[in-house]
Design an enzyme around this catalytic site. Structure first.
Site, PDB file in Angstrom:
ATOM      1  NE  ARG A  16      84.751  57.819  29.466  1.00  0.00           N
ATOM      2  CZ  ARG A  16      83.606  57.189  29.206  1.00  0.00           C
ATOM      3  NH1 ARG A  16      83.635  55.964  28.716  1.00  0.00           N
ATOM      4  NH2 ARG A  16      82.463  57.790  29.430  1.00  0.00           N
ATOM      5  CG  ASP A  37      87.276  56.481  35.861  1.00  0.00           C
ATOM      6  OD1 ASP A  37      86.235  55.796  35.765  1.00  0.00           O
ATOM      7  OD2 ASP A  37      87.447  57.531  35.226  1.00  0.00           O
ATOM      8  CG  ASP A  60      81.424  54.544  43.332  1.00  0.00           C
ATOM      9  OD1 ASP A  60      81.161  55.765  43.188  1.00  0.00           O
ATOM     10  OD2 ASP A  60      80.545  53.662  43.341  1.00  0.00           O
ATOM     11  CB  VAL A  61      83.433  60.111  43.178  1.00  0.00           C
ATOM     12  CG1 VAL A  61      84.748  60.241  42.434  1.00  0.00           C
ATOM     13  CG2 VAL A  61      82.238  60.092  42.233  1.00  0.00           C
ATOM     14  CG  ASN A  86      87.292  64.978  35.223  1.00  0.00           C
ATOM     15  OD1 ASN A  86      86.957  65.782  34.358  1.00  0.00           O
ATOM     16  ND2 ASN A  86      87.447  63.674  34.966  1.00  0.00           N
ATOM     17  CE1 TYR A 151      76.648  66.355  33.499  1.00  0.00           C
ATOM     18  CE2 TYR A 151      75.902  68.390  32.471  1.00  0.00           C
ATOM     19  CZ  TYR A 151      76.926  67.516  32.792  1.00  0.00           C
ATOM     20  OH  TYR A 151      78.220  67.798  32.402  1.00  0.00           O
ATOM     21  CE  LYS A 155      78.662  68.200  35.715  1.00  0.00           C
ATOM     22  NZ  LYS A 155      79.997  67.806  36.209  1.00  0.00           N
ATOM     23  CB  THR A 186      84.976  63.495  26.173  1.00  0.00           C
ATOM     24  OG1 THR A 186      83.702  63.840  26.747  1.00  0.00           O
ATOM     25  CG2 THR A 186      85.960  64.623  26.407  1.00  0.00           C
TER      26      THR A 186
END
Ligand SMILES: NC(=O)c1ccc[n+]([C@@H]2O[C@H](COP(=O)([O-])OP(=O)(O)OC[C@H]3O[C@@H](n4cnc5c(N)ncnc54)[C@H](O)[C@@H]3O)[C@@H](O)[C@H]2O)c1
Length: 243
Positions: A16, A37, A60-61, A86, A151, A155, A186
């Site tokens: 998505r 995903d 699952d990354v 992503n 977060y 990043k 999103t």
């Protein structure tokens, strides 16, 4: 000929949002895409809507075995030429509200996931003669961001990891760049109340959120030969938010 004819691109978190839009634009430009995903229903529906040039698999990354399956799926489609790291989570909390578990969860998905992804694709990209990796960071990886200590940590890490990997992988003809979106319309931002999202736009000179399509166009540029001399770059796409 379309820019991505004969190319296979792997997109993590592709069910998505921005990843899904990248998949749509890539298929429209001739690519084959593998979408990974944890959202199985959304991912399968998206792949079905894109036709035979899109494959979805549950990924699952944080799991190396899932990356190995995703790379194998890409090579089964004809090689691996691009990766978009992503997948991400954003569960905003201020410093004093952040538990070690919340911090670690962000590190595992956003940071370890990106590391595992870059490692997993290199042998396949070498076999393909080279490739391009795009790591999706954030403006939270360019400046301070309120209520987002965990977060932000991840990043900022992606920004540095991109530059380190760009140096390591240049001899293999693999380019690595990072993209730093500002607020993008999103599902991710629905975690914040609408009035907070509205108020945050005061810090955006263009006074609006970006769209997934706007980010996807930049990602396609970085995946394509149009950016052949770019590696280790950090590109903000944020309506001026990081100025
Ligand atoms: N939306 C924004 O405002 C914004 C701003 C800056 C950066 N970003 C970054 O852009 C990227 C895409 O986010 P989006 O805006 O499309 O939001 P999104 O929440 O729609 O997409 C994120 C995707 O990652 C997937 N994901 C989460 N954990 C996963 C895991 N362990 N394994 C595999 N997939 C997983 C989710 O299921 C989802 O499909 C993220 O890395 C995000 O941090 C978003």
């Amino acid at each position: 000929m379309a820019r991505f004819t004969g190319k296979v691109i792997l997109i993590s978190g592709g069910a998505r949002g921005q990843g899904a839009e990248e998949a749509r634009l890539l298929v429209a430009e001739g690519a084959r895409v593998v979408l990974g995903d944890v959202l199985e229903a959304e991912g399968a529906a998206l792949a079905a809507s894109l036709g035979p040039n899109a494959v979805f698999l549950r990924q699952d990354v944080t799991q190396p075995a899932d990356w190995a399956r995703a790379v194998a799926a890409a090579e089964a489609l004809g090689g691996l030429h691009g990766l978009v790291n992503n997948a991400g989570i954003y569960q905003p909390k201020a410093l004093m509200e952040t538990t070690p578990e919340l911090f670690e969860r962000h590190m595992r998905v956003n940071q370890l996931g990106c590391f595992l992804g870059m490692q997993a694709v290199v042998p396949a990209m070498e076999r393909a003669g080279g490739g391009a990796i795009v790591n999706i960071s954030s403006t939270a990886g360019l400046r301070g961001s309120p209520h987002a200590i965990a977060y932000s940590a991840t990043k900022w890490a992606l920004r540095g990891m991109t530059k380190a990997a760009a140096i390591d992988l240049a001899p293999l003809n693999i380019r690595v760049n990072s993209v730093h979106p500002g607020p993008i319309d999103t599902d991710m931002l629905k975690v914040r109340p609408a009035e907070v999202n509205q108020r945050r736009l005061q810090a955006v000179p263009m006074r609006r959120q970006g769209t997934a399509t706007e980010v996807a166009k930049l990602v396609l540029f970085l995946l394509s030969e149009d950016s052949a001399y770019m590696t280790g770059s950090e590109l903000a796409i944020d309506g001026g938010a990081s100025l």
